[in-house]
Design a protein around this motif. Structure first.
Motif, short mmCIF file in Angstrom:
data_model
loop_
_atom_site.label_atom_id
_atom_site.label_comp_id
_atom_site.label_asym_id
_atom_site.label_seq_id
_atom_site.Cartn_x
_atom_site.Cartn_y
_atom_site.Cartn_z
N GLN A 94 2.30 16.86 -13.46
CA GLN A 94 2.17 18.30 -13.24
C GLN A 94 3.44 19.05 -13.62
OE1 GLN A 94 1.21 18.65 -9.08
NE2 GLN A 94 -0.91 18.03 -9.37
N GLY A 95 4.48 18.31 -13.99
CA GLY A 95 5.73 18.94 -14.36
C GLY A 95 6.58 19.35 -13.17
N ARG A 96 6.29 18.78 -12.01
CA ARG A 96 7.02 19.11 -10.79
C ARG A 96 8.07 18.05 -10.53
NH1 ARG A 96 2.55 20.07 -6.39
NH2 ARG A 96 4.38 20.60 -5.17
N SER A 97 9.04 18.38 -9.71
CA SER A 97 10.11 17.44 -9.38
C SER A 97 9.59 16.36 -8.43
CB SER A 97 11.27 18.17 -8.70
OG SER A 97 12.22 17.25 -8.24
N LEU A 117 0.82 -1.21 0.00
CA LEU A 117 0.00 0.00 0.00
C LEU A 117 0.86 1.26 0.00
CD1 LEU A 117 -2.80 1.32 0.18
CD2 LEU A 117 -2.61 1.15 2.66
N ILE A 118 1.88 1.29 0.82
CA ILE A 118 2.78 2.45 0.88
C ILE A 118 3.49 2.64 -0.45
CG2 ILE A 118 4.89 3.34 1.95
CD1 ILE A 118 3.91 1.93 4.54
N ARG A 119 3.98 1.54 -1.04
CA ARG A 119 4.67 1.62 -2.33
C ARG A 119 3.73 2.14 -3.41
NH1 ARG A 119 6.78 -3.79 -4.70
NH2 ARG A 119 4.57 -3.89 -5.18
N LYS A 120 2.50 1.65 -3.43
CA LYS A 120 1.52 2.08 -4.44
C LYS A 120 1.21 3.57 -4.28
CE LYS A 120 -3.16 1.41 -6.20
NZ LYS A 120 -3.17 2.77 -6.64
N VAL A 127 10.29 12.01 -3.61
CA VAL A 127 9.47 10.80 -3.58
C VAL A 127 10.29 9.62 -4.10
CG1 VAL A 127 7.34 9.73 -4.36
CG2 VAL A 127 7.38 12.17 -3.87
N ASN A 128 11.10 9.86 -5.12
CA ASN A 128 11.96 8.80 -5.65
C ASN A 128 12.95 8.31 -4.59
OD1 ASN A 128 10.78 8.80 -8.18
ND2 ASN A 128 12.23 10.29 -9.00
N GLU A 129 13.47 9.24 -3.79
CA GLU A 129 14.39 8.86 -2.71
C GLU A 129 13.69 7.99 -1.67
OE1 GLU A 129 16.26 12.35 -1.09
OE2 GLU A 129 16.95 13.01 -3.06
N LEU A 130 12.46 8.35 -1.32
CA LEU A 130 11.69 7.54 -0.38
C LEU A 130 11.44 6.14 -0.95
CD1 LEU A 130 9.03 10.04 1.01
CD2 LEU A 130 10.84 8.92 2.28
N LEU A 131 11.07 6.09 -2.21
CA LEU A 131 10.83 4.79 -2.85
C LEU A 131 12.09 3.94 -2.85
CD1 LEU A 131 8.56 5.74 -5.87
CD2 LEU A 131 8.04 4.01 -4.15
N ARG A 141 4.23 10.10 -7.07
CA ARG A 141 5.31 10.43 -8.00
C ARG A 141 4.76 10.68 -9.40
NH1 ARG A 141 9.20 5.77 -9.62
NH2 ARG A 141 7.25 5.22 -10.60
N ASN A 142 3.84 9.82 -9.85
CA ASN A 142 3.25 9.99 -11.18
C ASN A 142 2.45 11.28 -11.28
OD1 ASN A 142 4.40 7.58 -11.96
ND2 ASN A 142 2.55 6.38 -11.56
N LYS A 143 1.75 11.63 -10.21
CA LYS A 143 0.96 12.87 -10.20
C LYS A 143 1.89 14.09 -10.29
CE LYS A 143 -2.44 15.32 -7.39
NZ LYS A 143 -3.21 15.30 -6.13
N LEU A 144 2.96 14.07 -9.52
CA LEU A 144 3.92 15.18 -9.56
C LEU A 144 4.55 15.30 -10.95
CD1 LEU A 144 5.73 14.77 -6.13
CD2 LEU A 144 4.16 16.60 -6.78
#
Length: 51
Positions: free
Chosen positions: A34-37, A19-22, A41-45, A28-31
């Motif tokens: 939106q064109g945001r960095s 659940l946390i990974r999803k 989130v990638n570091e957390l993943l 991440r996909n939403k950001l």
């Protein structure tokens, strides 16, 4: 003088882990859409998947 940061270790069940990974991947996909960095989130993943 210098304070050490406390480290916190969390233990998840397999369902909680999925659940946390999803949620992080959706965020991440939403950001990205939106064109945001999404680097934080990638570091957390990466930390989560290195378990």
């Amino acid at each position: 003088m210098f304070k050490r940061e406390k480290r916190v270790y969390l233990q998840f069940t397999d369902d909680e882990y999925r659940l946390i990974r999803k949620c992080l991947m959706d965020w991440r996909n939403k950001l990205t859409a939106q064109g945001r960095s999404a680097e934080p989130v990638n570091e957390l993943l990466a930390k989560l998947m290195a378990r």
